[in-house]
Design an enzyme around this catalytic site. Structure first.
Site, PDB file in Angstrom:
ATOM      1  CE  LYS A 170      -7.731 -11.092   4.844  1.00  0.00           C
ATOM      2  NZ  LYS A 170      -6.337 -11.821   5.748  1.00  0.00           N
ATOM      3  CD  GLU A 245      -1.279   3.761   0.039  1.00  0.00           C
ATOM      4  OE1 GLU A 245       0.250   3.972   0.155  1.00  0.00           O
ATOM      5  OE2 GLU A 245      -2.076   4.491  -0.038  1.00  0.00           O
ATOM      6  CB  CYS A 279       5.336   0.695   4.946  1.00  0.00           C
ATOM      7  SG  CYS A 279       3.707   1.784   5.181  1.00  0.00           S
ATOM      8  CD  GLU A 369       9.228  -3.524   2.990  1.00  0.00           C
ATOM      9  OE1 GLU A 369       7.829  -3.944   2.143  1.00  0.00           O
ATOM     10  OE2 GLU A 369       8.399  -2.440   3.208  1.00  0.00           O
TER      11      GLU A 369
HETATM   12  P1  NAD Z   1       0.160  -9.073   3.714  1.00  0.00           P
HETATM   13  O1  NAD Z   1       0.916  -8.660   1.755  1.00  0.00           O
HETATM   14  O2  NAD Z   1       1.307 -11.008   2.864  1.00  0.00           O
HETATM   15  O3  NAD Z   1      -0.480  -8.819   3.840  1.00  0.00           O
HETATM   16  C1  NAD Z   1      -1.183  -7.677   3.611  1.00  0.00           C
HETATM   17  C2  NAD Z   1      -3.018  -8.044   3.675  1.00  0.00           C
HETATM   18  O4  NAD Z   1      -3.364  -9.312   2.436  1.00  0.00           O
HETATM   19  C3  NAD Z   1      -3.240  -9.229   5.239  1.00  0.00           C
HETATM   20  O5  NAD Z   1      -4.757  -9.417   4.940  1.00  0.00           O
HETATM   21  C4  NAD Z   1      -3.386 -10.796   3.993  1.00  0.00           C
HETATM   22  O6  NAD Z   1      -3.945 -11.290   4.796  1.00  0.00           O
HETATM   23  C5  NAD Z   1      -3.646 -10.383   2.715  1.00  0.00           C
HETATM   24  N1  NAD Z   1      -3.600 -11.581   1.556  1.00  0.00           N
HETATM   25  C6  NAD Z   1      -2.587 -12.387   1.160  1.00  0.00           C
HETATM   26  N2  NAD Z   1      -2.461 -12.885  -0.078  1.00  0.00           N
HETATM   27  C7  NAD Z   1      -3.393 -12.325  -0.457  1.00  0.00           C
HETATM   28  C8  NAD Z   1      -4.148 -12.453  -1.411  1.00  0.00           C
HETATM   29  N3  NAD Z   1      -3.266 -13.795  -2.466  1.00  0.00           N
HETATM   30  N4  NAD Z   1      -4.883 -12.626  -2.021  1.00  0.00           N
HETATM   31  C9  NAD Z   1      -5.383 -10.592  -1.165  1.00  0.00           C
HETATM   32  N5  NAD Z   1      -5.618 -10.964   0.113  1.00  0.00           N
HETATM   33  C10 NAD Z   1      -4.259 -11.272   0.301  1.00  0.00           C
HETATM   34  O7  NAD Z   1       1.457  -8.386   3.981  1.00  0.00           O
HETATM   35  P2  NAD Z   1       2.490  -8.410   5.629  1.00  0.00           P
HETATM   36  O8  NAD Z   1       3.320  -9.505   5.692  1.00  0.00           O
HETATM   37  O9  NAD Z   1       0.649  -8.484   6.588  1.00  0.00           O
HETATM   38  O10 NAD Z   1       2.203  -6.921   5.711  1.00  0.00           O
HETATM   39  C11 NAD Z   1       3.815  -5.995   5.073  1.00  0.00           C
HETATM   40  C12 NAD Z   1       3.909  -5.186   3.804  1.00  0.00           C
HETATM   41  O11 NAD Z   1       2.518  -4.319   4.397  1.00  0.00           O
HETATM   42  C13 NAD Z   1       4.953  -4.591   3.817  1.00  0.00           C
HETATM   43  O12 NAD Z   1       5.700  -4.510   2.968  1.00  0.00           O
HETATM   44  C14 NAD Z   1       5.015  -3.564   4.248  1.00  0.00           C
HETATM   45  O13 NAD Z   1       6.071  -2.023   3.579  1.00  0.00           O
HETATM   46  C15 NAD Z   1       3.503  -2.560   3.146  1.00  0.00           C
HETATM   47  N6  NAD Z   1       3.048  -2.032   3.971  1.00  0.00           N
HETATM   48  C16 NAD Z   1       2.420  -0.630   3.432  1.00  0.00           C
HETATM   49  C17 NAD Z   1       2.286   0.570   3.878  1.00  0.00           C
HETATM   50  C18 NAD Z   1       1.415   1.187   2.715  1.00  0.00           C
HETATM   51  O14 NAD Z   1       0.736   2.196   3.590  1.00  0.00           O
HETATM   52  N7  NAD Z   1       2.413   1.846   1.911  1.00  0.00           N
HETATM   53  C19 NAD Z   1       1.242   0.220   4.639  1.00  0.00           C
HETATM   54  C20 NAD Z   1       1.666  -0.823   6.286  1.00  0.00           C
HETATM   55  C21 NAD Z   1       2.481  -1.792   5.435  1.00  0.00           C
END
Ligand code: NAD
Length: 462
Positions: A170, A245, A279, A369
């Site tokens: 997803k 992650e 990130c 962040e």
């Molecule tokens: P997000 O958590 O909003 O979304 C990430 C994914 O989760 C998306 O596919 C989203 O549709 C899904 N999602 C959202 N709500 C959900 C739920 N209730 N249940 C299941 N899935 C759900 O994050 P974002 O805004 O898309 O990404 C940015 C964040 O990701 C930042 O905090 C960044 O630091 C982090 N990030 C971490 C890494 C790492 O490897 N540690 C890498 C990239 C990004």
């Protein structure tokens, strides 16, 4: 842009169960470029069933066969790298050269590394009078964000396939076109039907349905700490494996013996690349008080040079959020060395490369962040002070240390509570385990550590 109006399930593009769609917007000009289906629980269920049905046969394939499929996938990514770069640029907004080098280039490296690892990994070992087998965990539910849309998919799918797992992906709602292109590549590479499945959709709908699905054995999530915490709780309640992650607020520690100009220049570039939407970006630059003013001037100069070369943020929400953080930094007493909260262009979600000086460790811009092109310069008095500041957030994903002497930098890095540290600008290594200490996550991606996440062990005694 070309888009599929269905889900990739069991080796074919199938119509979605519902009629809802997601509009894909180009963040550079705010125009809708495509629509994809917004899947729901029914689509997720069909995909999980397909993955489960495909599991026994895929799990039983010889590692060499799995390696061959992943190598073929790498070759398709190579053949289609221009299309990948153009797609990432269209839906994420990254400048094309960055998309070519990083967004298309890194997944090719990672896929290649797993083609090799699948062939060479010891899936079986002798321990005394036992034989220990590393077996696939089962069906993987992979949930990925938009900031490195293809890398984050490949960093889950390639090791999962190498381990003998089957997958339902997803992807993030902002970047589904890259995910659809990846599904085409998997198909072209001859990965058997059902081993990889794609459901596009909203996080709280399709993502949540996937994380909660009984047929999923392991949830691998990359994204925000807020959502990760929820997914971890759901997986914990179901006694299901989970890999998280999450976010970061990494420190770039410049010790007094370092080459200051280089450390500041590379540090600013590290934050500005991908418009700060990384990130592991070193968003806190820690400088000794004796070199602080010089560092601020160097950072401001480096940020100003970026000027127009920086891409937009991914969407209107992130645009408002990042500008809000910059306003908050000013309100809390930080001084702007470059950039600021004003939008530099009328159209597109752009933010100017921003340098904050006079930042203290407890300020919001030093703790939370931001996920935008904003670097905060913080003073330290001595090494212990620097360490306290470096370790003084809830995160621990990455970091950097600069010193005249490598051993001095290593000694400092060993005291940092973080998962990855670049020494004097160390190069990216696709085999190095990547993942967080503290609230930056659970588990590791990349290399053999990343492969091990998708394996469980069985011992036979003789
Ligand atoms: P997000 O958590 O909003 O979304 C990430 C994914 O989760 C998306 O596919 C989203 O549709 C899904 N999602 C959202 N709500 C959900 C739920 N209730 N249940 C299941 N899935 C759900 O994050 P974002 O805004 O898309 O990404 C940015 C964040 O990701 C930042 O905090 C960044 O630091 C982090 N990030 C971490 C890494 C790492 O490897 N540690 C890498 C990239 C990004």
């Amino acid at each position: 842009m070309k888009a599929h109006d269905g889900m990739y399930i069991d080796g074919a593009w199938r119509p979605a169960a519902g009629r809802d769609t997601i509009a894909v917007v180009n963040p550079a000009d705010e125009q809708v470029i495509a629509e994809v289906p917004a899947g729901g629980a029914e689509d997720v269920d069909a995909a999980v069933r397909a993955a489960r049905a495909a599991l026994p046969a895929w799990a039983a394939t010889a590692p060499a066969e799995r390696a061959a499929r992943i190598a073929a996938l790498r070759d398709v990514l190579v053949a289609r790298k221009d299309e990948i770069a153009e797609t990432v640029t269209a839906e994420l907004g990254a400048p094309l050269p960055f998309s070519q080098a990083v967004h298309a280039g890194v997944p090719i490296l990672v896929a290649g590394s797993y083609a090799e690892l699948a062939a060479s990994y010891a899936f079986e070992e002798k321990v005394g009078n036992s034989t220990v087998y590393a077996e696939p965990v089962g069906v993987v539910g992979a949930i990925t964000p938009w900031n490195y849309p293809l890398h984050q998919i490949v960093a889950k799918v390639a090791p999962a396939l190498a381990a003998g797992c089957t997958i339902v992906l997803k992807p993030a709602e902002d970047t589904p076109l890259t995910a659809q292109l990846f599904a085409e590549a998997v198909h072209e590479a001859g990965v058997p039907a059902g081993a990889f499945n794609l459901v596009t959709g909203l996080g709280p709908v399709a993502g949540q349905a996937l994380a909660e699905h009984e047929g999923v054995d392991l949830v691998s999530f990359t994204g925000s700490t807020a959502v990760g915490r929820k997914i971890g709780a759901t997986a914990g309640a179901a006694v299901k494996r989970v890999a998280l992650e999450l976010g970061g607020k990494s420190a770039n520690v410049i010790l007094p013996s370092a080459d200051l100009a280089k450390a500041v220049g590379v540090g600013v570039a590290n934050v500005m690349g991908n418009s700060g939407q990384t990130c592991s970006a070193w968003t806190r630059m820690l400088v000794h008080t004796s070199q602080y003013d010089e560092a601020v001037a160097l950072a401001a100069e480096a940020a100003a040079k970026y000027g127009d070369r920086i891409g937009p943020l991914v969407n209107a929400k992130q645009h408002a959020r990042v500008r809000g953080y910059i306003e908050k930094g000013v309100a809390e007493g930080a001084r702007l060395g470059a950039g600021g909260p004003d939008a530099p262009r009328e159209q597109g979600y752009f933010v100017s490369p921003t340098v904050f000086a006079d930042v203290t460790p407890e300020m919001t811009v030093a703790q939370e962040e931001i996920f935008g092109p904003v670097v905060s310069l913080i003073r330290y008095e001595d090494e212990d002070d620097a360490l306290r500041i470096a370790n003084g957030t809830v995160y621990g994903l990455a970091g950097a240390v600069w010193a005249g002497d490598e051993a001095e930098a290593v000694a400092f890095a060993r005291r940092m509570d973080t998962g990855q540290v670049d020494i004097n600008g160390g190069r990216f290594n696709p085999l190095a385990p990547f993942g967080g200490y503290k609230q930056s996550g659970v588990g590791r991606e990349l290399g053999s550590h990343g492969l091990a996440e998708y394996l469980q062990t069985k011992s036979l005694q003789f």
